[in-house]
Write a protein that holds these residues in place. Structure first.
Motif, PDB file in Angstrom:
ATOM      1  N   GLY A   1       0.686  -1.060   0.140  1.00 13.22           N
ATOM      2  CA  GLY A   1      -0.235  -0.026  -0.105  1.00 13.22           C
ATOM      3  C   GLY A   1       0.738   1.474  -0.377  1.00 13.22           C
ATOM      4  N   ASP A   2       2.241   1.424   0.609  1.00 15.32           N
ATOM      5  CA  ASP A   2       2.522   2.359   0.573  1.00 15.32           C
ATOM      6  C   ASP A   2       3.622   2.498   0.340  1.00 15.32           C
ATOM      7  OD1 ASP A   2       4.797   1.198   1.833  1.00 15.32           O
ATOM      8  OD2 ASP A   2       4.093   1.532   4.277  1.00 15.32           O
ATOM      9  N   ALA A   3       3.712   1.751  -0.824  1.00 14.08           N
ATOM     10  CA  ALA A   3       4.793   1.300  -1.939  1.00 14.08           C
ATOM     11  C   ALA A   3       6.227   1.439  -1.257  1.00 14.08           C
ATOM     12  CB  ALA A   3       4.979   2.998  -2.463  1.00 14.08           C
ATOM     13  N   THR A   4       6.918   1.115  -0.342  1.00  5.27           N
ATOM     14  CA  THR A   4       7.737   0.104   0.230  1.00  5.27           C
ATOM     15  C   THR A   4       8.489  -0.925  -0.316  1.00  5.27           C
ATOM     16  OG1 THR A   4       6.814  -0.347   1.908  1.00  5.27           O
ATOM     17  CG2 THR A   4       7.563   2.595   2.571  1.00  5.27           C
ATOM     18  N   LYS A   5       7.261  -1.123  -0.216  1.00  9.91           N
ATOM     19  CA  LYS A   5       7.832  -3.021  -1.408  1.00  9.91           C
ATOM     20  C   LYS A   5       7.583  -3.270  -2.353  1.00  9.91           C
ATOM     21  CE  LYS A   5       9.354  -5.381   3.192  1.00  9.91           C
ATOM     22  NZ  LYS A   5       8.993  -4.565   3.936  1.00  9.91           N
ATOM     23  N   ALA A   6       7.647  -4.117  -2.944  1.00 13.58           N
ATOM     24  CA  ALA A   6       7.733  -4.444  -4.141  1.00 13.58           C
ATOM     25  C   ALA A   6       7.258  -5.537  -5.008  1.00 13.58           C
ATOM     26  CB  ALA A   6       8.492  -4.126  -5.752  1.00 13.58           C
ATOM     27  N   ALA A   7       6.929  -7.105  -4.801  1.00 15.21           N
ATOM     28  CA  ALA A   7       7.114  -8.653  -5.455  1.00 15.21           C
ATOM     29  C   ALA A   7       6.258  -8.480  -6.936  1.00 15.21           C
ATOM     30  CB  ALA A   7       5.886  -8.786  -4.554  1.00 15.21           C
ATOM     31  N   THR A   8       7.624  -9.693  -7.105  1.00 20.66           N
ATOM     32  CA  THR A   8       6.908 -10.302  -8.694  1.00 20.66           C
ATOM     33  C   THR A   8       7.599 -11.371  -8.886  1.00 20.66           C
ATOM     34  OG1 THR A   8       9.636  -9.782  -8.773  1.00 20.66           O
ATOM     35  CG2 THR A   8       8.532  -8.202  -9.724  1.00 20.66           C
ATOM     36  N   GLY A   9       6.695 -12.155  -9.838  1.00 18.41           N
ATOM     37  CA  GLY A   9       6.505 -13.234  -9.987  1.00 18.41           C
ATOM     38  C   GLY A   9       6.877 -13.250 -11.833  1.00 18.41           C
ATOM     39  N   ALA A  10       7.772 -15.030 -11.919  1.00 22.50           N
ATOM     40  CA  ALA A  10       8.798 -14.828 -12.883  1.00 22.50           C
ATOM     41  C   ALA A  10       8.791 -16.115 -13.405  1.00 22.50           C
ATOM     42  CB  ALA A  10      10.115 -14.418 -13.099  1.00 22.50           C
ATOM     43  N   ALA A  11       9.177 -16.678 -14.680  1.00 25.55           N
ATOM     44  CA  ALA A  11       9.440 -17.775 -16.018  1.00 25.55           C
ATOM     45  C   ALA A  11      10.113 -18.516 -14.992  1.00 25.55           C
ATOM     46  CB  ALA A  11       9.323 -17.634 -16.623  1.00 25.55           C
ATOM     47  N   ASP A  12      10.902 -18.142 -14.148  1.00 19.44           N
ATOM     48  CA  ASP A  12      12.795 -18.636 -13.847  1.00 19.44           C
ATOM     49  C   ASP A  12      12.436 -19.578 -12.760  1.00 19.44           C
ATOM     50  OD1 ASP A  12      12.081 -16.531 -11.277  1.00 19.44           O
ATOM     51  OD2 ASP A  12      14.456 -15.537 -12.025  1.00 19.44           O
ATOM     52  N   PHE A  13      10.967 -19.419 -11.788  1.00 20.44           N
ATOM     53  CA  PHE A  13      10.726 -20.076 -11.186  1.00 20.44           C
ATOM     54  C   PHE A  13      10.578 -19.643  -9.528  1.00 20.44           C
ATOM     55  CE2 PHE A  13      10.628 -24.542 -13.293  1.00 20.44           C
ATOM     56  CZ  PHE A  13      10.255 -23.837 -14.505  1.00 20.44           C
TER      57      PHE A  13
ATOM     58  N   ALA B   1       9.213 -16.376  -6.572  1.00 17.61           N
ATOM     59  CA  ALA B   1       8.665 -14.862  -6.769  1.00 17.61           C
ATOM     60  C   ALA B   1      10.064 -13.730  -6.119  1.00 17.61           C
ATOM     61  CB  ALA B   1       7.496 -15.295  -6.153  1.00 17.61           C
ATOM     62  N   LYS B   2       9.821 -12.321  -6.241  1.00 14.22           N
ATOM     63  CA  LYS B   2      11.054 -11.969  -5.691  1.00 14.22           C
ATOM     64  C   LYS B   2      10.131 -10.944  -4.826  1.00 14.22           C
ATOM     65  CE  LYS B   2      14.700 -13.189  -8.124  1.00 14.22           C
ATOM     66  NZ  LYS B   2      16.038 -13.780  -7.524  1.00 14.22           N
ATOM     67  N   VAL B   3      10.549 -10.098  -3.848  1.00 12.41           N
ATOM     68  CA  VAL B   3       9.719  -9.459  -2.653  1.00 12.41           C
ATOM     69  C   VAL B   3      11.061  -8.489  -2.318  1.00 12.41           C
ATOM     70  CG1 VAL B   3       9.247  -8.429  -0.593  1.00 12.41           C
ATOM     71  CG2 VAL B   3       8.810 -10.972  -1.661  1.00 12.41           C
ATOM     72  N   TRP B   4      11.305  -7.040  -2.995  1.00 15.59           N
ATOM     73  CA  TRP B   4      12.060  -6.153  -2.709  1.00 15.59           C
ATOM     74  C   TRP B   4      11.810  -4.735  -2.562  1.00 15.59           C
ATOM     75  CZ3 TRP B   4      15.501  -7.247  -7.462  1.00 15.59           C
ATOM     76  CH2 TRP B   4      14.898  -8.531  -8.209  1.00 15.59           C
ATOM     77  N   ASP B   5      12.497  -4.358  -2.070  1.00 17.16           N
ATOM     78  CA  ASP B   5      12.590  -3.190  -1.078  1.00 17.16           C
ATOM     79  C   ASP B   5      12.345  -1.924  -2.181  1.00 17.16           C
ATOM     80  OD1 ASP B   5      13.266  -0.117  -0.214  1.00 17.16           O
ATOM     81  OD2 ASP B   5      14.484  -1.615   1.537  1.00 17.16           O
ATOM     82  N   ALA B   6      11.845  -1.595  -2.389  1.00 15.33           N
ATOM     83  CA  ALA B   6      10.916  -0.529  -2.999  1.00 15.33           C
ATOM     84  C   ALA B   6      11.730   1.421  -3.149  1.00 15.33           C
ATOM     85  CB  ALA B   6       9.727  -0.514  -3.150  1.00 15.33           C
ATOM     86  N   LEU B   7      12.119   1.119  -2.329  1.00 17.70           N
ATOM     87  CA  LEU B   7      12.937   2.165  -2.112  1.00 17.70           C
ATOM     88  C   LEU B   7      14.586   2.500  -2.876  1.00 17.70           C
ATOM     89  CD1 LEU B   7      11.837   3.284   1.182  1.00 17.70           C
ATOM     90  CD2 LEU B   7      10.848   3.967  -0.561  1.00 17.70           C
ATOM     91  N   SER B   8      15.246   1.457  -2.502  1.00 22.22           N
ATOM     92  CA  SER B   8      16.782   1.138  -2.932  1.00 22.22           C
ATOM     93  C   SER B   8      16.822   0.064  -4.015  1.00 22.22           C
ATOM     94  CB  SER B   8      17.334   0.586  -1.253  1.00 22.22           C
ATOM     95  OG  SER B   8      17.234  -0.802  -1.289  1.00 22.22           O
ATOM     96  N   GLY B   9      15.243  -0.455  -4.290  1.00 20.75           N
ATOM     97  CA  GLY B   9      15.697  -1.921  -4.974  1.00 20.75           C
ATOM     98  C   GLY B   9      16.293  -2.864  -4.980  1.00 20.75           C
ATOM     99  N   ASP B  10      16.783  -3.082  -3.598  1.00 22.97           N
ATOM    100  CA  ASP B  10      17.309  -4.114  -3.786  1.00 22.97           C
ATOM    101  C   ASP B  10      16.293  -5.407  -3.272  1.00 22.97           C
ATOM    102  OD1 ASP B  10      19.964  -2.521  -3.263  1.00 22.97           O
ATOM    103  OD2 ASP B  10      19.334  -2.314  -1.206  1.00 22.97           O
TER     104      ASP B  10
END
Length: 317
Positions: free
Chosen positions: A68-80, A82-91
């Motif tokens: 909600g507050d755009a501090t974290k991102a999550a993605t799902g991919a064909a490499d089997f 899902a990743k969680v990211w720090d949306a502020l640093s990109g890490d």
């Protein structure tokens, strides 16, 4: 009717298959896009300005979302994964292994859990507060899952897939509590901003459901197979896109077509209203992400910024 020229956000090189807005934060709202080029991108939601690219997947990214507050991102991919990211640093914060392509990711409303769905025909719920905890499993599918979202209170998950059914799951008991058959495979699901209406698409149909009871409210037929739809926060109208490259806006009361625009050069895979309802974003097979004014003739900040020559990664086309 005035012709609308959308704002085109450059950067992706392959089909854009999913996108998601954050809530409104003290810094505005944000937009993340998933693309088959494997490079999900974060943008300022009301201008389209590129903020950063999450680099780490080794395959097409099928789903991307923000908390909600755009501090974290999550993605799902064909490499089997899902990743969680720090949306502020990109890490990258966590990489969550799966046994097949991850097609869906969605944060719980409190941001503490992550729902995923993969081509294992299985949904998982990861506890993001405890890295050592095994994910809870939502099992029972024998066909691919095409859509899955949390309920507003985080107690339930809605899902739909190629088995021509919608399902409601209780995440406290991890069991299916309701199933509703529909005529064709579900292509998308999205909750209204107030989370009271579940918007579901299948074939040429855009249907609206009472989110609490998962009972039908109304449905309308579009001129083309629809892959995604989004209800305006005011519930006055909704937008949809699909196979014929067009973006449609319909009246929510009677389903009358209000506008249609052909700005993309390929099928429209995803469309979402911004949290303030002033624009909607679309992603397409043509590799572009476009921002559209909700009301033609009204000038919002993003169009003024471009017209005034403010540097931006987004360009008019």
């Amino acid at each position: 009717m005035a012709r609308q020229i959308p704002l085109t956000c450059s950067g992706h090189t392959r089909p854009v298959v999913h996108l998601s807005f954050s809530d409104i934060t003290p810094y505005g709202y944000f937009l993340i896009s998933a693309c088959k080029d494997g490079k999900p991108m974060l943008r300022q939601g009301d201008t389209g300005d590129w903020i950063g690219t999450f680099d780490g997947h080794k395959g097409a990214v099928w789903s991307a979302t923000l908390n909600g507050d755009a501090t974290k991102a999550a993605t799902g991919a064909a490499d089997f994964t899902a990743k969680v990211w720090d949306a502020l640093s990109g890490d990258e914060v966590r990489s969550l292994p799966h046994k097949h392509i991850v097609k869906i990711v969605d944060f719980s409303p409190d941001g503490e859990r992550l729902l995923t769905a993969s081509n294992e025909k299985l949904m998982r719920i990861f506890d993001l507060q405890n890295e050592n905890a095994e994910p809870d499993l939502l099992k029972g599918y024998t066909a691919n899952i095409r859509a899955a979202v949390w309920s507003q209170d985080g107690k339930f998950v809605y899902s739909g897939g190629e088995d021509k059914a919608m399902r409601l799951w209780d995440t406290r008991s991890m069991t299916e509590v309701k199933k509703v058959d529909v005529p064709q495979s579900v292509t998308s699901m999205a909750l209204s901003k107030d989370a009271s209406v579940l918007v579901v698409t299948y074939a040429k149909t855009i249907s609206f459901w009472d989110a609490e009871k998962m009972e039908p409210i109304k449905s309308f037929e579009a001129p083309t197979p629809i892959f995604s739809a989004s209800l305006h926060p005011s519930k006055s109208c909704f937008v949809a896109g699909g196979d014929d490259f067009k973006l449609y806006k319909f009246d929510y009361e009677d389903g009358k077509e209000l506008e249609s625009y052909k700005g993309h050069f390929g099928p429209v895979h995803c469309v979402r209203y911004s949290p303030d309802g002033e624009l909607y974003a679309s992603g397409s097979e043509d590799g572009t992400l476009r921002l559209w004014q909700h009301t033609v003739g009204k000038t919002y900040g993003l169009w003024r910024a471009v017209n005034n020559g403010v540097p931006t990664d987004a360009t008019n086309s």
